[in-house]
Design an enzyme around this catalytic site. Structure first.
Site, PDB file in Angstrom:
ATOM      1  N   ASN A 206      -7.256 -32.458 -19.884  1.00  0.00           N
ATOM      2  CA  ASN A 206      -8.136 -33.010 -20.918  1.00  0.00           C
ATOM      3  C   ASN A 206      -7.212 -33.283 -22.108  1.00  0.00           C
ATOM      4  O   ASN A 206      -6.848 -32.371 -22.838  1.00  0.00           O
ATOM      5  CB  ASN A 206      -9.233 -32.021 -21.318  1.00  0.00           C
ATOM      6  CG  ASN A 206     -10.270 -31.861 -20.213  1.00  0.00           C
ATOM      7  OD1 ASN A 206     -10.577 -32.804 -19.495  1.00  0.00           O
ATOM      8  ND2 ASN A 206     -10.797 -30.654 -20.075  1.00  0.00           N
ATOM      9  N   GLU A 289     -15.472 -35.959 -16.726  1.00  0.00           N
ATOM     10  CA  GLU A 289     -15.881 -35.068 -17.815  1.00  0.00           C
ATOM     11  C   GLU A 289     -15.520 -35.652 -19.181  1.00  0.00           C
ATOM     12  O   GLU A 289     -15.014 -34.945 -20.055  1.00  0.00           O
ATOM     13  CB  GLU A 289     -15.277 -33.668 -17.613  1.00  0.00           C
ATOM     14  CG  GLU A 289     -15.734 -33.040 -16.298  1.00  0.00           C
ATOM     15  CD  GLU A 289     -15.266 -31.601 -16.092  1.00  0.00           C
ATOM     16  OE1 GLU A 289     -14.210 -31.230 -16.614  1.00  0.00           O
ATOM     17  OE2 GLU A 289     -15.987 -30.868 -15.388  1.00  0.00           O
ATOM     18  N   ASP A 368     -15.906 -27.217  -7.386  1.00  0.00           N
ATOM     19  CA  ASP A 368     -15.076 -26.903  -8.547  1.00  0.00           C
ATOM     20  C   ASP A 368     -14.549 -25.475  -8.508  1.00  0.00           C
ATOM     21  O   ASP A 368     -15.003 -24.633  -9.282  1.00  0.00           O
ATOM     22  CB  ASP A 368     -15.916 -27.124  -9.811  1.00  0.00           C
ATOM     23  CG  ASP A 368     -15.062 -27.154 -11.064  1.00  0.00           C
ATOM     24  OD1 ASP A 368     -13.850 -26.954 -10.963  1.00  0.00           O
ATOM     25  OD2 ASP A 368     -15.625 -27.376 -12.148  1.00  0.00           O
ATOM     26  N   GLU A 396     -10.703 -18.876 -13.565  1.00  0.00           N
ATOM     27  CA  GLU A 396     -11.925 -19.307 -14.258  1.00  0.00           C
ATOM     28  C   GLU A 396     -13.192 -18.784 -13.585  1.00  0.00           C
ATOM     29  O   GLU A 396     -14.059 -18.214 -14.232  1.00  0.00           O
ATOM     30  CB  GLU A 396     -11.966 -20.844 -14.315  1.00  0.00           C
ATOM     31  CG  GLU A 396     -13.251 -21.368 -14.946  1.00  0.00           C
ATOM     32  CD  GLU A 396     -13.289 -22.884 -15.053  1.00  0.00           C
ATOM     33  OE1 GLU A 396     -12.353 -23.549 -14.579  1.00  0.00           O
ATOM     34  OE2 GLU A 396     -14.268 -23.399 -15.628  1.00  0.00           O
TER      35      GLU A 396
HETATM   36  O1  GCW Z   1     -13.524 -26.278 -13.610  1.00  0.00           O
HETATM   37  C1  GCW Z   1     -13.523 -27.266 -14.584  1.00  0.00           C
HETATM   38  C2  GCW Z   1     -13.214 -26.571 -15.866  1.00  0.00           C
HETATM   39  C3  GCW Z   1     -12.698 -27.488 -16.947  1.00  0.00           C
HETATM   40  C4  GCW Z   1     -11.538 -28.293 -16.383  1.00  0.00           C
HETATM   41  C5  GCW Z   1     -12.016 -29.073 -15.177  1.00  0.00           C
HETATM   42  C6  GCW Z   1     -10.897 -29.880 -14.515  1.00  0.00           C
HETATM   43  C7  GCW Z   1      -9.572 -29.053 -17.527  1.00  0.00           C
HETATM   44  O2  GCW Z   1     -14.365 -25.894 -16.298  1.00  0.00           O
HETATM   45  O3  GCW Z   1     -12.307 -26.702 -18.034  1.00  0.00           O
HETATM   46  O4  GCW Z   1     -10.962 -29.139 -17.348  1.00  0.00           O
HETATM   47  O5  GCW Z   1     -12.520 -28.189 -14.209  1.00  0.00           O
HETATM   48  O6  GCW Z   1     -10.389 -29.424 -13.503  1.00  0.00           O
HETATM   49  O7  GCW Z   1     -10.557 -30.946 -15.003  1.00  0.00           O
END
Ligand code: GCW
Length: 680
Positions: A206, A289, A368, A396
């Protein structure tokens, strides 16, 4: 170059003691090149500490000696020449090891191989200097073994210095500026090289306004970081913003087919390579996103990646283009949209249309980084595209480095999965990655004194590098290696405890969190701890659809979203059938009644209760194992205290998961626990 020697930071898997076997011998290093110089300095530092050279003299390394040499080096001793001849070509990063006539020899075809050979000797310790050993050849499975950092320069108001970072601040930046002292970056590079990592993307995918400028007027920071990583054979990669021609270049568009845009990217790449000649390439999160991407200009992702690929191609650079593309503004009432389908829907039609130096970077599962997902269907769907498989070392969704969760067993299971069953020669996920773009993972390291927050989470970072080097390694054997290096004097006494606590810890985590592959049920935003309905009515596409009768996501072709049809046989059939679908993925693919009988013989509801009670009991057992070490002298008391404190939190959190999940499903279903345990 000086070998970093930090006293205020835990040495992780390279404590000085790990170099005793090498440092107490005379070890000539033969050959030229920057990485050979690193090897020479490593050996010299070890000898300075352990007094080698006074004992075993002699040109060949002496009676119990050792030679580290490039195959073509001047003055190669006879034994080394023989080992090199027997080993044959070793490639850019391979090495051969042998011991005969009292001399241990490591030969490599190129400097990087010698560096990896040195670290192999470190892993072996005294065992490298015992009985004779026939010639063993070692070479990495994948050419690129990469870690991505989600580090920001500026502290992001929501995500902080490191997005999804659970180990303190960034190793590179602090409060908007590059750290003045980068010794830790050098030490980090050294740790990574010892596992086999050879590429690091330094900033968050990001890409915010400040970080975008690493490509232009903050390029000197990339230069400085590259200088620290280079002596350990690690190339720097950069996450870039797709809209940079507009945001940094002042152009009216970032349309990848626009001539000015092409020229802008070409000039940007030229500047980068002038400053960092061994620059690795770009990482791109586009149309994902909220990040800009080619969709904004009516172009495909192959066209979007193409403009960057063309800019990097003259210098041998690569584009890591992420396949994590889905609609994060979905209406939860819309049952036809399935986030799990999105990557395959977007990318499979583009197979064969990406430039040669584009690597499509695919998260291992279709959603994810959940603790349990099927393998992403993209992995089998794009035979004409180079794919890299992406893992998440940063925890995460697996306990945020407050929970013990050794992830190598999960990665190993994924890597050995056969997407085509026995067809296609029984090729595995690892075969696809190794033959394509390699393996990538999001790092879990930060400026915490233990590098990874939880001291035992160091094992995950270590294991990722080792699996990227050789995906067939056994997770338990990797744990032994890691423990042997990290606790060189006490590993024998610790091994039993570490295996008891860590080998099954991923499955333990799975048991007390979201059941049967359904995923999420985490607190929105920070994603720590339970909130069963936290994401249920949100735009993120992560739903479990529990009602009074049943739970799970119908992704069948017959009645659901049709995700099962994105898989080749046999999995398209296996996943389609509630009776054949593996239990651990049942709720990922099917919506079933609470009374549905699993392959295990239990019902879904009873399985939920049983695993949630069991998961907490397993954490209690983990704590008991760790408590027994208190005062044993086997681990440093400060490390013991840190882990003990985190285990208390793990237990608290696991109990919270157990009680919320069990209570939620008891209230929904009205079905009591067959064993009459307490549910609230
Ligand atoms: O799992 C999600 C995360 C985001 C992350 C995204 C990604 C960097 O919550 O924080 O952004 O994946 O992989 O791009």
């Amino acid at each position: 170059m000086t070998i970093p020697d930090l006293t205020d930071v835990h040495p992780a898997w390279l404590p000085p003691e790990a170099f005793r076997a090498i440092g107490s011998r005379r070890v000539p290093v033969l050959g030229d090149g920057a990485l050979v110089e690193t090897v020479r300095e490593e050996v010299a530092a070890a000898r300075a500490r352990f007094g080698g050279g006074d004992r075993d003299g002699g040109g060949d390394g002496g009676a119990a000696g050792c030679v580290l040499a490039l195959a073509g080096a001047d003055g190669l001793p006879g034994t080394a020449r023989a080992v090199a001849a027997e080993a044959g070509p070793l490639g850019a990063e391979g090495y051969a090891l042998a011991r005969r006539d009292g001399v241990t020899t490591v030969v490599a075809g190129a400097p990087a191989g010698l560096l990896y050979g040195l670290f192999h000797l470190v892993r072996l310790g005294e065992a490298a200097f015992g009985a004779d050993r026939p010639v063993e050849r070692h070479a990495p499975a994948a050419a690129r073994r990469m870690l991505d950092h989600w580090d920001n320069i500026d502290v992001h108001p929501v995500m902080g210095q490191v997005e999804r970072g659970y180990a303190g601040g960034s190793l590179f930046w602090r409060d908007g500026v590059l750290r003045e002292d980068l010794t830790r970056v050098r030490a980090y590079a050294r740790l990574l090289a010892a596992t086999g990592i050879n590429a690091v993307a330094i900033n968050n995918v990001n890409v915010h306004a400040t970080e975008a400028r690493l490509l232009t007027d903050r390029l000197d920071e990339v230069v400085a970081i590259a200088a620290e990583l280079r002596p350990y054979g690690i190339r720097v990669h950069l996450s870039i913003g797709f809209a940079s021609p507009v945001t940094l270049g002042g152009l009216p568009t970032a349309d990848p087919l626009d001539e000015d845009v092409r020229r802008w990217w070409a000039a940007a790449a030229e500047r980068v390579y002038a400053a960092v000649p061994d620059f690795g390439g770009f990482v791109v999160k586009a149309d994902s996103e909220g990040q800009p991407g080619p969709f904004g200009y009516g172009r495909s992702h192959a066209e979007g990646a193409g403009v960057l690929a063309a800019a990097l191609a003259p210098y041998g650079g690569v584009v890591h283009w992420r396949a994590f593309v889905y609609d994060h503004r979905q209406d939860w009432r819309d049952r036809s949209t399935d986030r799990a389908r999105a990557a395959c829907d977007h990318f499979a039609p583009l197979d064969g249309r990406f430039a040669d130096n584009v690597i499509l970077q695919v998260k291992h599962g279709p959603m994810d980084f959940q603790p349990r997902e099927p393998v992403s269907p993209v992995i089998a769907a794009m035979p004409a595209t180079k794919l890299a498989v992406e893992f998440q070392v940063t925890q995460e969704y697996t306990g945020q480095q407050r929970h013990v969760c050794y992830l190598a067993p999960m990665w190993s299971e994924i890597l050995s999965f056969r997407p085509w069953g026995e067809d296609e020669g029984g090729r595995t996920v690892a075969d696809v990655a190794v033959g394509g773009g390699g393996l990538v993972a999001v790092s879990n390291a930060g400026d915490d004194p233990y590098w990874t927050g939880h001291p035992l989470a160091q094992a995950n970072l270590y294991a990722f590098g080792r699996l990227a080097w050789d995906p067939r390694l056994d997770p338990a054997a990797i744990l032994d290696e890691w423990a042997g290096l990290t606790f060189p004097e006490t590993a024998a006494g610790l091994r039993g405890t570490l295996h008891a606590m860590m080998d099954g810890s991923w499955r333990t985590y799975e048991r007390y969190t979201a059941p049967l592959g359904v995923g999420f049920m985490v607190r929105p935003g920070h994603h720590y701890g339970p909130d069963v309905d936290g994401y249920e009515y949100t735009p993120w596409g992560t739903y479990h659809f529990a009602d009074r009768d049943g739970v799970g996501v119908d992704r069948t072709r017959a009645t659901g979203t049709g995700l099962t049809g994105q898989y080749p046989r046999p999995w398209s059939e296996v996943y389609e059938s509630a009776g054949r679908c593996p239990d651990e993925l049942l709720l990922f693919f099917h919506h079933v009644p609470y009374g549905h009988v699993l392959r295990s013989g239990s019902t879904v509801i009873q399985h939920i209760y049983d695993t949630h009670f069991a998961g907490v009991e397993e954490v209690v057992a983990m704590r008991a194992h760790w408590d027994k070490l208190d005062g044993s002298g086997l681990v440093d008391p400060a490390l013991h205290a840190r882990v003990a404190e985190l285990l208390a939190e793990q237990q608290r959190c696991a109990e919270e998961w157990r009680d919320q999940v069990n209570t939620y499903f008891f209230r929904k279903s009205g079905v009591p626990d067959a064993r009459g345990r307490h549910i609230y």
